[in-house]
Design a protein around this motif. Structure first.
Motif, PDB file in Angstrom:
ATOM      1  N   GLN A   1      25.642  -0.096  24.788  1.00 20.22           N
ATOM      2  CA  GLN A   1      25.743   0.662  26.031  1.00 20.22           C
ATOM      3  C   GLN A   1      26.598   1.920  25.880  1.00 20.22           C
ATOM      4  O   GLN A   1      26.858   2.599  26.876  1.00 20.22           O
TER       5      GLN A   1
ATOM      6  N   ILE B   1      34.846 -11.131  31.768  1.00 20.17           N
ATOM      7  CA  ILE B   1      33.858 -10.205  31.205  1.00 20.17           C
ATOM      8  C   ILE B   1      32.671 -10.970  30.638  1.00 20.17           C
ATOM      9  O   ILE B   1      31.511 -10.638  30.904  1.00 20.17           O
TER      10      ILE B   1
ATOM     11  N   ALA C   1      28.846  -3.707  24.108  1.00 22.05           N
ATOM     12  CA  ALA C   1      29.547  -2.456  24.377  1.00 22.05           C
ATOM     13  C   ALA C   1      29.011  -1.321  23.521  1.00 22.05           C
ATOM     14  O   ALA C   1      28.864  -0.187  23.985  1.00 22.05           O
TER      15      ALA C   1
ATOM     16  N   PRO D   1      23.548   0.749  31.395  1.00 24.73           N
ATOM     17  CA  PRO D   1      24.975   0.451  31.536  1.00 24.73           C
ATOM     18  C   PRO D   1      25.200  -0.529  32.689  1.00 24.73           C
ATOM     19  O   PRO D   1      24.669  -0.365  33.773  1.00 24.73           O
ATOM     20  N   HIS D   2      26.023  -1.549  32.449  1.00 21.90           N
ATOM     21  CA  HIS D   2      26.240  -2.594  33.443  1.00 21.90           C
ATOM     22  C   HIS D   2      27.251  -2.149  34.480  1.00 21.90           C
ATOM     23  O   HIS D   2      28.262  -1.559  34.162  1.00 21.90           O
ATOM     24  N   GLU D   3      26.940  -2.459  35.745  1.00 25.83           N
ATOM     25  CA  GLU D   3      27.826  -2.055  36.829  1.00 25.83           C
ATOM     26  C   GLU D   3      28.661  -3.218  37.358  1.00 25.83           C
ATOM     27  O   GLU D   3      29.372  -3.066  38.344  1.00 25.83           O
TER      28      GLU D   3
ATOM     29  N   LEU E   1      31.169  -4.693  35.908  1.00 27.34           N
ATOM     30  CA  LEU E   1      32.566  -4.685  35.449  1.00 27.34           C
ATOM     31  C   LEU E   1      33.388  -3.665  36.214  1.00 27.34           C
ATOM     32  O   LEU E   1      32.941  -2.537  36.452  1.00 27.34           O
TER      33      LEU E   1
ATOM     34  N   MET F   1      29.705   2.187  25.434  1.00 20.82           N
ATOM     35  CA  MET F   1      30.885   2.023  26.275  1.00 20.82           C
ATOM     36  C   MET F   1      32.182   2.174  25.507  1.00 20.82           C
ATOM     37  O   MET F   1      33.264   2.084  26.082  1.00 20.82           O
TER      38      MET F   1
ATOM     39  N   GLU G   1      38.152  -3.985  33.342  1.00 20.43           N
ATOM     40  CA  GLU G   1      37.301  -4.814  32.493  1.00 20.43           C
ATOM     41  C   GLU G   1      36.530  -3.966  31.495  1.00 20.43           C
ATOM     42  O   GLU G   1      36.336  -4.352  30.337  1.00 20.43           O
ATOM     43  N   ARG G   2      36.122  -2.786  31.909  1.00 21.36           N
ATOM     44  CA  ARG G   2      35.409  -1.889  30.996  1.00 21.36           C
ATOM     45  C   ARG G   2      36.344  -1.392  29.898  1.00 21.36           C
ATOM     46  O   ARG G   2      35.938  -1.251  28.744  1.00 21.36           O
ATOM     47  N   ARG G   3      37.603  -1.131  30.240  1.00 19.53           N
ATOM     48  CA  ARG G   3      38.576  -0.710  29.226  1.00 19.53           C
ATOM     49  C   ARG G   3      38.779  -1.828  28.200  1.00 19.53           C
ATOM     50  O   ARG G   3      38.822  -1.585  26.994  1.00 19.53           O
TER      51      ARG G   3
END
Length: 237
Positions: free
Chosen positions: A222, A203, A219, A161-163, A165, A224, A169-171
């Motif tokens: 991951q 993003i 997404a 998982p990318h940190e 964002l 997400m 931005e994740r939403r």
């Protein structure tokens, strides 16, 4: 054979229950007509949206879902992911008009057992359904090599998982993966379309991606994609 709904071996003579999901009625009619000519197949339902495909899988418990990767309301990749989360034994074959590296990768990572092109001949599609119903996986030969190369070259950073964002931005990335337009994202998160466009650009820049399709596939890989509450917060976030 394998019982796709339960994962148990199918009894001899048991029909393979198939759900057809495509937003074009003509395609659904053609697929039903083809598959119903095969004695061992039973078409148990049709869905015209990704959301409907998930709902009918819940109620009809098919063994195999044959689904277009580009569906309204919920794209095929996300619909596949939800189906596999709820019904791990159900096999999903993605059917599409042309090979798309990101779509292929996203579909397989979401749990699809197969990916074939709509130009495939009738008996090859029948054989593909038989193959996944037995619990085996398949990919169209034209995309298999590219997919394997992508998996081999996947970096450790991409696999986690990318940190980079921030929460907003994740939403937005999660909503992109659900197939939402900038306008729909703006309405969900109470933002302007211009602000959403800026977020999307940021993003893509942070993740080193070229377009929304790549962002959606990222997404899904991951995990997400989550439900977004009306106040813009993510469930579980």
């Amino acid at each position: 054979m394998v019982d796709g709904a339960s994962g148990r071996p199918q009894q001899a003579g048991r029909q393979v229950r198939i759900l057809v999901a495509d937003d074009h009625e003509v395609v659904r009619i053609g697929l039903r007509s083809l598959l119903e000519r095969i004695p061992e197949f039973a078409v148990v339902g049709e869905a015209d949206t990704g959301s409907r495909a998930v709902e009918l899988t819940d109620s009809l418990q098919p063994d195999v879902v044959v689904m277009d990767i580009r569906m309204p309301e919920l794209n095929g990749v996300e619909a596949c992911r939800r189906i596999k989360e709820r019904h791990p034994g159900v096999k999903v074959i993605m059917l599409t008009s042309y090979p798309d590296d990101e779509a292929v990768f996203g579909a397989v990572m979401a749990g699809a057992s197969g990916y074939v092109l709509k130009e495939v001949n009738s008996m090859d599609l029948v054989d593909a359904i038989r193959t996944v119903a037995r619990g085996e996986s398949l990919l169209d030969p034209s995309v298999t090599g590219k997919l394997l190369d992508r998996v081999r070259n996947m970096t450790a950073e991409e696999a986690q998982p990318h940190e980079k964002l921030n929460p907003q931005e994740r939403r937005i990335l999660a909503l992109i993966a659900e197939g939402k337009t900038n306008r729909e994202i703006a309405e969900t998160l109470y933002l302007s379309e211009k602000t959403v466009r800026n977020y999307v650009s940021m993003i893509l820049s942070k993740l080193g991606l070229a377009n929304r399709a790549e962002a959606a596939a990222y997404a899904v890989r991951q995990n997400m994609v989550r439900d977004v509450k009306p106040d813009g917060h993510m469930n579980g976030a």
